[in-house]
Design an enzyme around this catalytic site. Structure first.
Site, PDB file in Angstrom:
ATOM      1  N   HIS A 142       4.489   1.967  -3.123  1.00 18.62           N
ATOM      2  CA  HIS A 142       3.041   2.180  -2.990  1.00 18.62           C
ATOM      3  C   HIS A 142       2.768   2.540  -1.540  1.00 18.62           C
ATOM      4  CE1 HIS A 142      -1.210   1.906  -2.791  1.00 18.62           C
ATOM      5  NE2 HIS A 142      -1.205   0.794  -2.086  1.00 18.62           N
ATOM      6  N   HIS A 187      -7.609   5.768  -2.001  1.00 18.27           N
ATOM      7  CA  HIS A 187      -6.717   4.671  -1.620  1.00 18.27           C
ATOM      8  C   HIS A 187      -5.299   5.152  -1.296  1.00 18.27           C
ATOM      9  CE1 HIS A 187      -5.035   0.424  -2.838  1.00 18.27           C
ATOM     10  NE2 HIS A 187      -4.387   0.947  -1.823  1.00 18.27           N
ATOM     11  N   GLU A 226      -1.193  -6.570  -2.768  1.00 18.99           N
ATOM     12  CA  GLU A 226      -1.078  -5.587  -3.851  1.00 18.99           C
ATOM     13  C   GLU A 226       0.280  -5.653  -4.573  1.00 18.99           C
ATOM     14  OE1 GLU A 226      -3.907  -2.033  -3.493  1.00 18.99           O
ATOM     15  OE2 GLU A 226      -2.607  -1.924  -1.741  1.00 18.99           O
ATOM     16  N   HIS A 261       0.032   5.048   1.370  1.00 20.83           N
ATOM     17  CA  HIS A 261      -1.277   5.644   1.649  1.00 20.83           C
ATOM     18  C   HIS A 261      -1.099   6.980   2.373  1.00 20.83           C
ATOM     19  CE1 HIS A 261      -2.526   1.117   2.012  1.00 20.83           C
ATOM     20  NE2 HIS A 261      -2.434   1.473   0.740  1.00 20.83           N
TER      21      HIS A 261
HETATM   22 ZN   LIG Z   1      -2.725   0.076  -0.929  1.00 21.49          ZN
END
Ligand SMILES: [Zn+2]
Length: 275
Positions: free
Chosen positions: A135, A205, A116, A137
């Site tokens: 980024h 996500h 990603e 979760h």
């Molecule tokens: Zn991710």
């Protein structure tokens, strides 16, 4: 900093071996030809802070085995720095890879990459004001990404979401996918939903948080998750919830959001380095 070597690119060595072994006379693969040149070695302080950011966010439970944090290269705005594929708590300076804004590495030295990384590439491309990206979760924020209840600022440390946090639904943008933002078109779709804001939720996500510096993006990542937990608790208590109104939130920001994060950043950095 093994992955930032400026010496002979790995592909050229492989091509030489292949030429000798198999008599190849064609040029190297197009993928190899597209490898960008390095902007040069980043300054040590930036790398130290990038490692600290990885460890702090792991310590705080924002990043676990997944998720990543990057920083824009100071010598070239078209390059950024991100670890090879590795749990953030384990990242060291030797793991840092330099990328261009297409998510192509200068040299991976054979290391696996975060699939990603295109999240980072597309946002750096779209947002010249942004120099650091996380980024993750983190669970409380995922709740808001799948709910019709909007994430709103509950307290002063989350005033930076005064203009609200959009939700990126990858299905709306790109149909049925494996939910990952693992190519440039997905990265650019996400960057469009983020727009000029400091964060975007990704339905089913995770979350992306952006900022002008590593200390700011780390603090925003931590306080956004805390804000989500507070909002969930307040809603669970029942009755009306009083959020910061827009004027209050803007007044908080006018006091200096970035300056306010200097104190916790020094603490977090010290804590993370003593482990
Ligand atoms: Zn991710």
């Amino acid at each position: 900093m093994g992955n930032l070597n400026l010496g002979q690119p790995l592909w050229s060595t492989c091509f030489l071996i292949a030429t000798i072994a198999f008599g190849f006379t064609t040029s190297p693969t197009s993928h190899a030809q597209e490898r960008p040149t390095s902007a040069g070695l980043p300054d040590a302080e930036l790398i130290t802070d990038l490692i600290a950011a990885n460890r702090i966010l792991a310590d705080k439970g924002i990043l676990d085995g997944f998720g990543h944090v990057s920083v824009r290269h100071r010598l070239d705005p078209k390059r950024f720095l991100l670890s090879r594929s590795l749990a953030p708590a384990l990242v060291t300076a030797d793991d840092v890879i330099e990328y261009d804004l297409n998510g192509v590495a200068v040299d991976t030295e054979g290391s696996a990459e975060y699939s990603e990384r295109f999240i980072h590439a597309a946002i750096y491309e779209a947002r010249p004001d942004i120099n650091a990206i996380v980024h993750h979760h983190s669970p409380s924020l995922i709740t808001f990404g799948i709910s019709s209840v909007e994430l709103r600022p509950t307290y002063h440390l989350a005033a930076f979401i005064v203009d609200r946090v959009p939700v990126f639904d990858i299905r709306d943008a790109l149909g049925v996918t494996g939910m990952l933002v693992n190519d440039s078109s997905r990265g650019r779709a996400l960057a469009r939903t983020l727009g000029e804001r400091p964060a975007v939720l990704m339905r089913g996500h995770g979350t992306v948080v952006v900022g002008p510096t590593l200390p700011v993006v780390v603090a925003r990542s931590i306080y956004l998750e805390v804000n989500a937990r507070i909002e969930l608790d307040a809603i669970a208590l029942g009755g009306p919830v009083v959020y910061l109104d827009a004027d209050e939130a803007r007044a908080v920001l006018a006091e200096g959001e970035h300056r306010a994060y200097e104190r916790p950043w020094e603490l977090w950095k010290k804590e993370s380095s003593s482990q």
